[in-house]
Motif scaffolding. Structure first.
Motif, short mmCIF file in Angstrom:
data_model
loop_
_atom_site.label_atom_id
_atom_site.label_comp_id
_atom_site.label_asym_id
_atom_site.label_seq_id
_atom_site.Cartn_x
_atom_site.Cartn_y
_atom_site.Cartn_z
N THR A 101 0.86 -1.18 0.00
CA THR A 101 0.00 0.00 0.00
C THR A 101 0.90 1.23 0.00
OG1 THR A 101 -1.84 1.09 1.12
CG2 THR A 101 -0.16 0.10 2.51
N THR A 102 0.30 2.41 0.07
CA THR A 102 1.09 3.66 0.10
C THR A 102 1.04 4.21 1.52
OG1 THR A 102 0.49 4.12 -2.20
CG2 THR A 102 1.38 5.95 -0.89
N LEU A 103 2.18 4.18 2.19
CA LEU A 103 2.29 4.64 3.57
C LEU A 103 3.24 5.84 3.62
CD1 LEU A 103 2.65 1.27 5.52
CD2 LEU A 103 0.76 2.86 5.71
N GLY A 104 2.70 6.98 3.99
CA GLY A 104 3.53 8.16 4.16
C GLY A 104 3.83 8.36 5.64
N VAL A 105 5.11 8.34 6.01
CA VAL A 105 5.52 8.59 7.40
C VAL A 105 5.63 10.11 7.57
CG1 VAL A 105 7.26 8.17 9.17
CG2 VAL A 105 6.75 6.41 7.46
N ILE A 106 4.79 10.67 8.45
CA ILE A 106 4.66 12.11 8.59
C ILE A 106 5.32 12.58 9.88
CG2 ILE A 106 3.06 14.05 8.55
CD1 ILE A 106 2.97 12.23 6.07
N ASN A 107 6.24 13.54 9.75
CA ASN A 107 6.83 14.18 10.93
C ASN A 107 5.87 15.25 11.42
OD1 ASN A 107 8.33 15.55 12.81
ND2 ASN A 107 10.21 15.61 11.58
N MET A 108 5.41 15.13 12.69
CA MET A 108 4.37 16.00 13.23
C MET A 108 4.95 17.17 14.02
SD MET A 108 1.48 14.63 12.24
CE MET A 108 0.17 15.05 13.38
N LEU A 111 5.14 18.56 17.46
CA LEU A 111 4.88 17.40 18.30
C LEU A 111 5.96 16.35 18.09
CD1 LEU A 111 1.03 17.06 17.70
CD2 LEU A 111 2.18 18.15 19.63
N LYS A 112 6.19 15.54 19.11
CA LYS A 112 7.20 14.50 19.01
C LYS A 112 6.63 13.29 18.27
CE LYS A 112 9.50 15.86 23.30
NZ LYS A 112 9.93 15.42 24.65
N GLY A 113 7.54 12.58 17.64
CA GLY A 113 7.12 11.36 16.97
C GLY A 113 6.56 11.60 15.58
N SER A 114 6.01 10.54 15.01
CA SER A 114 5.50 10.57 13.64
C SER A 114 4.09 9.99 13.59
CB SER A 114 6.42 9.76 12.72
OG SER A 114 7.73 10.27 12.75
N ALA A 115 3.43 10.25 12.48
CA ALA A 115 2.11 9.70 12.20
C ALA A 115 2.17 8.98 10.86
CB ALA A 115 1.04 10.79 12.20
N ILE A 116 1.11 8.29 10.51
CA ILE A 116 1.05 7.53 9.25
C ILE A 116 -0.16 7.99 8.44
CG2 ILE A 116 0.66 5.26 8.22
CD1 ILE A 116 3.41 5.42 9.24
N GLY A 211 -12.21 4.21 -2.38
CA GLY A 211 -11.22 3.61 -1.49
C GLY A 211 -11.17 4.36 -0.18
N MET A 212 -10.12 4.10 0.60
CA MET A 212 -9.97 4.70 1.92
C MET A 212 -8.63 5.38 2.05
SD MET A 212 -12.73 4.09 3.73
CE MET A 212 -14.12 2.95 3.79
N MET A 213 -8.62 6.46 2.83
CA MET A 213 -7.39 7.05 3.33
C MET A 213 -7.45 6.97 4.84
SD MET A 213 -6.12 10.33 1.10
CE MET A 213 -7.51 11.38 1.55
N ASN A 214 -6.37 6.52 5.47
CA ASN A 214 -6.31 6.38 6.92
C ASN A 214 -5.20 7.27 7.48
OD1 ASN A 214 -8.34 4.26 7.37
ND2 ASN A 214 -6.93 2.97 6.19
N PHE A 215 -5.54 8.02 8.51
CA PHE A 215 -4.55 8.86 9.18
C PHE A 215 -4.41 8.34 10.61
CE2 PHE A 215 -3.31 13.09 11.15
CZ PHE A 215 -2.00 12.99 10.72
N CYS A 216 -3.25 7.77 10.92
CA CYS A 216 -2.99 7.11 12.20
C CYS A 216 -2.08 8.00 13.04
CB CYS A 216 -2.37 5.74 11.95
SG CYS A 216 -1.80 4.91 13.44
N ILE A 217 -2.57 8.41 14.23
CA ILE A 217 -1.80 9.29 15.12
C ILE A 217 -1.58 8.56 16.44
CG2 ILE A 217 -1.61 11.62 16.05
CD1 ILE A 217 -4.04 12.34 14.30
N PRO A 218 -0.35 8.27 16.82
CA PRO A 218 -0.08 7.60 18.11
C PRO A 218 -0.45 8.51 19.29
CG PRO A 218 1.80 7.42 16.63
CD PRO A 218 0.88 8.40 16.00
#
Length: 341
Positions: A101-108, A111-116, A211-218
């Protein structure tokens, strides 16, 4: 029951009980049933319902902005809206998405860490086909992206992240940046598998492809601003209107807007017949204008400055000598002072 029985009623009740006409079980106190809420310690709830609702409102704005941006870039009908906002473990999220799939690792940042940001393969290949001159048809073949296709999707994700910054502006001045693009979910381990995340699912339609787009935030990433994800803070920040952050964003955007500037040398009235009879070399005498008079400089459709004509090198130029509004204000104040005297 708080009703007090009379002596006759008590005697009748005792007689009925002794004769067996009334069952004493009918008067037994009902047992209180306690409500038990099942709690899984392996999946602790990190987000309240109010915080989930606030995240949903933020990304509804993001969905509207993304719909407009992608429709303009792809020159096709694009629809994006929030389908659901859930909290689950990162492992459950990774297992729920296809591979590849297409996964973009996003620097937030800040904020610390990353999202997807995960984009369904059907949507990915539909966007690529549209940008390459096709009709935007999806493909049923599951494969990794080529280098050229990856570069194209980087541009799309960067454009989407600009909308995300605006959608989050009421909570934080988010500056999301694309770190890298992965196609295998197992290579995008941004947090431990048991860490809780909030997952924003966006139903996306490009032309006839859905289709779907998913935004995952830890939770670890969003924890510093978790107190701001409340309806009270959200609506109070909306009412505050112009904050320092908002003003800086407005200044930054306004500074890149181009506006026309026109210098008016003079004016005169002509009939339509005279205008139609004009030829090259004709001289038009302007009304109430002199070569040494100040000329009006228009910004957009308003007269803003007085200026004088001149020349820089081989180009015509004007020198700004004052603001028209300021001069008009001074004249108005002098007129009021004279009338007061």
């Amino acid at each position: 029951m708080n009703e007090v029985l009379s002596q006759d009623e008590i005697d009748q009740l005792l007689t009925a009980i002794s004769s067996g006409d009334v069952d004493t079980d009918d008067f037994s106190q009902p047992t209180e049933s306690r409500k038990i809420k099942i709690y899984d310690f392996k999946r602790p709830d990190k987000f309240s319902k109010e915080q989930i609702r606030t995240v949903s409102i933020m990304h509804e704005t993001f969905a509207r902005l993304t719909t407009t941006a992608l429709s303009a870039q792809l020159r096709s009908l694009v629809q994006v809206h929030v389908a659901s906002v859930d909290q689950l473990t990162y492992e459950e999220f990774i297992r729920s998405i296809p591979n590849p799939t297409t996964l973009g690792v996003i620097n937030m940042d800040p904020l610390k860490g990353s999202a997807i940001l995960e984009i369904d393969p059907a949507i990915t290949f539909s966007i690529i086909d549209r940008l390459f001159g096709g009709q935007g048809e999806g493909t049923k073949v599951t494969r990794d992206l080529t280098d050229i296709e990856t570069s194209v999707m980087e541009g799309i994700i960067v454009r989407i992240l600009g909308n995300m910054r605006e959608a989050w502006s009421q909570v934080i001045d988010l500056r999301p940046r694309l770190g890298q693009i992965e196609t295998n979910p197992q290579f995008a381990q941004i947090v431990p598998p048991t860490e809780m995340v909030v997952l924003v699912t966006l139903e996306t339609k490009v032309g006839e492809v859905e289709g779907m787009m998913n935004f995952c935030i830890p939770y670890l990433t969003i924890e510093p601003i978790i107190s701001k994800l409340s309806a009270q803070y959200w609506y109070s920040s909306v009412r505050r209107g112009a904050t320092t952050e908002n003003l800086n964003i407005l200044r930054e955007r306004l500074s890149t807007i181009a506006v026309p500037m026109v210098v008016e040398i003079g004016s005169m009235d002509l009939t339509v017949r005279d205008v139609l009879s004009l030829t090259v070399g004709d001289v038009i005498r302007l009304q109430d204008s002199h070569i040494y008079d100040h000329m009006a400089l228009r910004v957009g459709d308003r007269k803003k400055f007085w200026c004088k004509p001149g020349q820089i090198a081989n180009k015509l130029a004007v020198q700004v000598t004052g603001r028209i509004e300021a001069i008009e204000t001074e004249e108005f104040e002098e007129l009021v002072a004279e009338e007061g005297e």
